[in-house]
Design a protein around this motif. Structure first.
Motif, PDB file in Angstrom:
ATOM      1  N   ASP A 172     -62.548  48.043  37.703  1.00  0.00           N
ATOM      2  CA  ASP A 172     -63.880  47.468  37.027  1.00  0.00           C
ATOM      3  C   ASP A 172     -64.152  47.399  35.743  1.00  0.00           C
ATOM      4  O   ASP A 172     -63.511  48.347  34.764  1.00  0.00           O
ATOM      5  N   ASN A 173     -64.470  45.906  35.315  1.00  0.00           N
ATOM      6  CA  ASN A 173     -64.535  45.556  34.038  1.00  0.00           C
ATOM      7  C   ASN A 173     -63.205  45.441  33.116  1.00  0.00           C
ATOM      8  O   ASN A 173     -63.242  45.381  32.233  1.00  0.00           O
ATOM      9  N   THR A 174     -61.853  45.489  34.046  1.00  0.00           N
ATOM     10  CA  THR A 174     -60.649  45.410  33.361  1.00  0.00           C
ATOM     11  C   THR A 174     -60.301  44.071  34.237  1.00  0.00           C
ATOM     12  O   THR A 174     -59.844  43.188  33.444  1.00  0.00           O
ATOM     13  N   LEU A 175     -60.199  44.164  35.518  1.00  0.00           N
ATOM     14  CA  LEU A 175     -59.636  42.982  36.235  1.00  0.00           C
ATOM     15  C   LEU A 175     -60.893  42.116  36.508  1.00  0.00           C
ATOM     16  O   LEU A 175     -60.706  40.923  36.629  1.00  0.00           O
ATOM     17  N   VAL A 176     -62.117  42.549  36.975  1.00  0.00           N
ATOM     18  CA  VAL A 176     -63.196  41.814  37.393  1.00  0.00           C
ATOM     19  C   VAL A 176     -64.295  42.631  37.101  1.00  0.00           C
ATOM     20  O   VAL A 176     -64.154  43.794  36.728  1.00  0.00           O
ATOM     21  N   GLY A 177     -65.499  42.076  37.026  1.00  0.00           N
ATOM     22  CA  GLY A 177     -66.683  42.686  36.926  1.00  0.00           C
ATOM     23  C   GLY A 177     -66.942  43.956  37.809  1.00  0.00           C
ATOM     24  O   GLY A 177     -66.454  43.681  39.013  1.00  0.00           O
ATOM     25  N   ALA A 178     -67.721  44.753  37.414  1.00  0.00           N
ATOM     26  CA  ALA A 178     -67.781  46.059  38.195  1.00  0.00           C
ATOM     27  C   ALA A 178     -68.511  45.670  39.617  1.00  0.00           C
ATOM     28  O   ALA A 178     -68.423  46.374  40.557  1.00  0.00           O
ATOM     29  N   LYS A 179     -69.083  44.450  39.691  1.00  0.00           N
ATOM     30  CA  LYS A 179     -69.916  44.305  40.989  1.00  0.00           C
ATOM     31  C   LYS A 179     -68.948  43.155  41.682  1.00  0.00           C
ATOM     32  O   LYS A 179     -69.461  42.694  42.954  1.00  0.00           O
ATOM     33  N   ALA A 180     -68.129  42.539  41.214  1.00  0.00           N
ATOM     34  CA  ALA A 180     -67.327  41.613  41.888  1.00  0.00           C
ATOM     35  C   ALA A 180     -66.302  42.360  42.877  1.00  0.00           C
ATOM     36  O   ALA A 180     -65.525  43.109  42.550  1.00  0.00           O
ATOM     37  N   PRO A 181     -66.721  41.732  44.255  1.00  0.00           N
ATOM     38  CA  PRO A 181     -65.789  42.526  45.228  1.00  0.00           C
ATOM     39  C   PRO A 181     -64.357  42.209  45.380  1.00  0.00           C
ATOM     40  O   PRO A 181     -63.657  42.882  45.795  1.00  0.00           O
ATOM     41  N   LEU A 182     -64.284  41.101  45.045  1.00  0.00           N
ATOM     42  CA  LEU A 182     -62.659  40.485  45.040  1.00  0.00           C
ATOM     43  C   LEU A 182     -62.065  39.938  43.822  1.00  0.00           C
ATOM     44  O   LEU A 182     -62.942  39.272  42.838  1.00  0.00           O
ATOM     45  N   ALA A 183     -60.847  39.626  43.962  1.00  0.00           N
ATOM     46  CA  ALA A 183     -59.997  39.060  42.850  1.00  0.00           C
ATOM     47  C   ALA A 183     -60.516  37.417  42.625  1.00  0.00           C
ATOM     48  O   ALA A 183     -60.549  37.021  43.730  1.00  0.00           O
ATOM     49  N   THR A 184     -60.559  37.085  41.472  1.00  0.00           N
ATOM     50  CA  THR A 184     -60.730  35.528  41.293  1.00  0.00           C
ATOM     51  C   THR A 184     -59.426  34.873  41.468  1.00  0.00           C
ATOM     52  O   THR A 184     -58.459  35.415  41.445  1.00  0.00           O
ATOM     53  N   PRO A 185     -59.475  34.009  41.725  1.00  0.00           N
ATOM     54  CA  PRO A 185     -58.243  32.818  41.965  1.00  0.00           C
ATOM     55  C   PRO A 185     -57.391  33.084  40.900  1.00  0.00           C
ATOM     56  O   PRO A 185     -55.898  32.996  41.085  1.00  0.00           O
ATOM     57  N   GLU A 186     -57.761  33.027  39.604  1.00  0.00           N
ATOM     58  CA  GLU A 186     -57.010  33.253  38.282  1.00  0.00           C
ATOM     59  C   GLU A 186     -56.252  34.514  38.282  1.00  0.00           C
ATOM     60  O   GLU A 186     -55.171  34.671  37.967  1.00  0.00           O
ATOM     61  N   LEU A 187     -57.058  35.591  38.598  1.00  0.00           N
ATOM     62  CA  LEU A 187     -56.391  36.939  38.784  1.00  0.00           C
ATOM     63  C   LEU A 187     -55.398  37.074  39.849  1.00  0.00           C
ATOM     64  O   LEU A 187     -54.330  37.835  39.589  1.00  0.00           O
ATOM     65  N   VAL A 188     -55.556  36.426  41.018  1.00  0.00           N
ATOM     66  CA  VAL A 188     -54.398  36.152  42.059  1.00  0.00           C
ATOM     67  C   VAL A 188     -53.181  35.831  41.278  1.00  0.00           C
ATOM     68  O   VAL A 188     -52.078  36.387  41.656  1.00  0.00           O
ATOM     69  N   VAL A 189     -53.394  34.814  40.571  1.00  0.00           N
ATOM     70  CA  VAL A 189     -52.080  34.185  40.095  1.00  0.00           C
ATOM     71  C   VAL A 189     -51.541  35.192  39.058  1.00  0.00           C
ATOM     72  O   VAL A 189     -50.188  35.116  39.031  1.00  0.00           O
ATOM     73  N   TRP A 190     -52.322  35.965  38.379  1.00  0.00           N
ATOM     74  CA  TRP A 190     -51.658  36.793  37.352  1.00  0.00           C
ATOM     75  C   TRP A 190     -50.950  37.777  38.035  1.00  0.00           C
ATOM     76  O   TRP A 190     -50.026  38.267  37.591  1.00  0.00           O
ATOM     77  N   PHE A 191     -51.734  38.349  39.292  1.00  0.00           N
ATOM     78  CA  PHE A 191     -51.011  39.362  39.902  1.00  0.00           C
ATOM     79  C   PHE A 191     -49.628  39.037  40.474  1.00  0.00           C
ATOM     80  O   PHE A 191     -48.464  39.769  40.439  1.00  0.00           O
ATOM     81  N   LYS A 192     -49.326  37.753  40.913  1.00  0.00           N
ATOM     82  CA  LYS A 192     -48.069  36.985  41.343  1.00  0.00           C
ATOM     83  C   LYS A 192     -47.330  37.087  40.285  1.00  0.00           C
ATOM     84  O   LYS A 192     -46.018  37.479  40.564  1.00  0.00           O
ATOM     85  N   ARG A 193     -47.645  36.741  39.113  1.00  0.00           N
ATOM     86  CA  ARG A 193     -46.922  36.621  37.927  1.00  0.00           C
ATOM     87  C   ARG A 193     -46.303  38.063  37.590  1.00  0.00           C
ATOM     88  O   ARG A 193     -45.020  38.320  37.258  1.00  0.00           O
ATOM     89  N   VAL A 194     -47.216  38.820  37.569  1.00  0.00           N
ATOM     90  CA  VAL A 194     -46.764  40.472  37.256  1.00  0.00           C
ATOM     91  C   VAL A 194     -45.447  40.903  37.988  1.00  0.00           C
ATOM     92  O   VAL A 194     -44.507  41.257  37.776  1.00  0.00           O
ATOM     93  N   LYS A 195     -45.734  40.465  39.369  1.00  0.00           N
ATOM     94  CA  LYS A 195     -44.610  40.929  40.502  1.00  0.00           C
ATOM     95  C   LYS A 195     -43.358  39.997  40.156  1.00  0.00           C
ATOM     96  O   LYS A 195     -42.427  40.760  40.497  1.00  0.00           O
TER      97      LYS A 195
END
Length: 176
Positions: free
Chosen positions: A35-58
């Motif tokens: 919360d408030n690091t990856l997405v806002g505290a009330k955002a239930p799911l990852a943004t498309p941009e964040l999904v790409v970042w996770f993929k890059r991390v891996k």
């Protein structure tokens, strides 16, 4: 005491972290707050941009674990669709969740990065164990819980005042 609240790196968002540089320096695991690091505290799911970042991390070869003080339902709904391991109800800055995450990744502190938006939980907890700490700017402070807003952020302001007076906190903008 306040020196333990100083991160090794300050950035605006997780997207500003130089992952390649961290990998070259020998880091192999990332423990990240939710919360408030990856997405806002009330955002239930990852943004498309964040999904790409996770993929890059891996793709770069990092292991990734979310360590959150939030409850199972919140953390699992976010992490499970992304196939990301997690530790919920972590009680950061306790050492236990950080050690658990490192054990899950089979990594030592010198190979592990902690990313979070709070000095009192993420940075302090990571620094106590000798992890490389990265402080990101909070995404949506207005969505934070009452304890974080009233206690943690207030203590952070006091700590920053003292760190500035000691010349240990410079006012430059976080790296982006």
């Amino acid at each position: 005491m306040f020196e333990m609240l100083i991160p090794k790196l300050r950035v605006n968002t997780v997207f500003d972290i130089n992952l390649e540089e961290l990998y070259e320096q020998g880091y192999r695991g990332i423990i990240t707050d939710l919360d408030n690091t990856l997405v806002g505290a009330k955002a239930p799911l990852a943004t498309p941009e964040l999904v790409v970042w996770f993929k890059r991390v891996k793709e770069l070869g990092f292991q990734l674990i979310i360590v959150s003080n939030n409850q199972l339902e919140r953390v699992s709904k976010f992490a499970t669709p992304l196939d990301i391991q997690y530790v919920h109800e972590a009680r950061k800055p306790s050492n236990t969740p950080f050690r658990k995450a490192m054990k899950m990744m089979e990594l030592t502190p010198d190979k592990t990065v902690v990313v979070g938006d709070q000095m009192l939980t993420d940075v302090y907890g990571g620094n106590r164990l000798g992890l490389y700490t990265v402080l990101v700017m909070p995404i949506a402070i207005s969505d934070e819980g009452w304890f974080t807003r009233l206690v943690n952020r207030r203590v952070e302001r006091i700590a920053l005042t003292r760190l500035r007076k000691k010349g240990l906190w410079m006012e430059e903008e976080p790296k982006s």
